[in-house]
Design an enzyme around this catalytic site. Sequence first.
Site, PDB file in Angstrom:
ATOM      1  N   HIS A   1       0.796  -1.122   0.324  1.00 16.95           N
ATOM      2  CA  HIS A   1      -0.268  -0.087  -0.039  1.00 16.95           C
ATOM      3  C   HIS A   1       0.672   1.050   0.324  1.00 16.95           C
ATOM      4  O   HIS A   1       2.223   0.857   0.773  1.00 16.95           O
ATOM      5  CB  HIS A   1      -0.811   0.347   1.348  1.00 16.95           C
TER       6      HIS A   1
ATOM      7  N   ARG B   1      -0.489  -4.197  -6.295  1.00 12.75           N
ATOM      8  CA  ARG B   1      -0.747  -5.491  -6.423  1.00 12.75           C
ATOM      9  C   ARG B   1       0.544  -5.940  -7.185  1.00 12.75           C
ATOM     10  O   ARG B   1       1.252  -6.066  -8.168  1.00 12.75           O
ATOM     11  CB  ARG B   1      -1.897  -6.383  -7.284  1.00 12.75           C
TER      12      ARG B   1
HETATM   13 ZN   LIG Z   1      -3.159  -5.028   2.474  1.00 13.76          ZN
END
Ligand SMILES: [Zn+2]
Length: 418
Positions: free
Chosen positions: A108, A291
Amino acid sequence: MEVLRGSVRTYTWGSRTHLAELLGEEVPSPHPQAELWLGAHRDEPSRLNGHGTDGGTGGTDGVRTLTDVLAADPLGTLGPARRERWSGRLPYLLKVLAAEEPLSLQAHPSAEQAAAGYAREEAAGVPRTAAERNYPDPLPKPEILCALTEFHALAGFRPADGTVRLLRALDVRALDHHTELLAAQPDADGLRALFTTWITLPQRAVDELVPALLEGCVAHVRERGDFTAEARTLLDLGERYPGDAGVLAALLLNRVSLAPGQCLYQPAGSPHSYLSGCGVELMANSDNVLRCGLTPKHVDVPELLRVLDFAPGEPPLLQGDGTGAVTRYAPSEYFSLARCAFDDADDDAPPDPVALGVEGPRIAIAVAGSVRLRSARGQEHVVARGTAAWVPACDGPVTVEPVERPALAFVAADGLCP
Ligand SMILES: [Zn+2]
């Protein structure tokens, strides 16, 4: 204080037992139940005084979403300073997560990266729900997971010398060259170089390397080597995602097993994948995910490389504050989590209420027994297993005490000082 009703998300990696048991529903559940959400996320705000138990967002008389309640009275729900600081919104999202299968490998962004990324994608007109959208929110997404069962995860880059030992133990010829590159530069730069090499390999090369790696893992498990847990995880990931470079990337991460009560923190840039287990998860109210693999979804490699923190280290386990029944974890300004654990009583003396020490907007959930919350204004509310409560800022300081023991409850708040 009042009852707060969350919503269950039915992702395929979820469990058919954990959440159904917690919520007192039919076990096994007809669908895998992955996450119970408690908060004011725009996709699924929780409800107050609702009558339904399904995932619907309203329509029944008297049902208000938490988002509506915040909008109607930001001063009372958030308090004056927090209304300003959080722009009238709830800064966190509380979940109970129940993973039967691994979640994608992800990281993140930091606050600065999230704000810039959001502005960039808004300006470029990328629809918020588009597959290639990295930043649907302007906020970072630090997160904490507190294990309710034994919980397995990959988290953070392992110290490079440990990864060199792992690679040598797996003894995969096709990876020898990579092992020696990392051995020659056993630091964050070496990890960045190796990760970048693997994540950008042509598919043809991944399709050769992953099976070779899995063969090495099989042999290592057979001879019960030092990295058997790591090798088993790689085998599991390789079977689920045979052509996925994330299986190689997983080699570089700490493999973590949490005992119930232990907490794992994911700061900005920390790569992680939750493998299996049930836990309480608290995060900033944001969907910004980059991702790294182990997913059929979009992987934006250049953006991922900008966000990842390659500094290696031990797994990001978090020590809380507090010695008694309440342990508080406050790693971020966006959230803090109070874990309230009351064992079986030795005597019948009524327990002393414990001050929670947090203010502002709060959400409580009980996962065992029941607890009573008491506000400074004299309000009382019992939170029983599988239920949750909303405590607005205007209720002031709150204490917690057990009603049915053993009791285990969690109270989410923001991470600002009271
Ligand atoms: Zn996460």
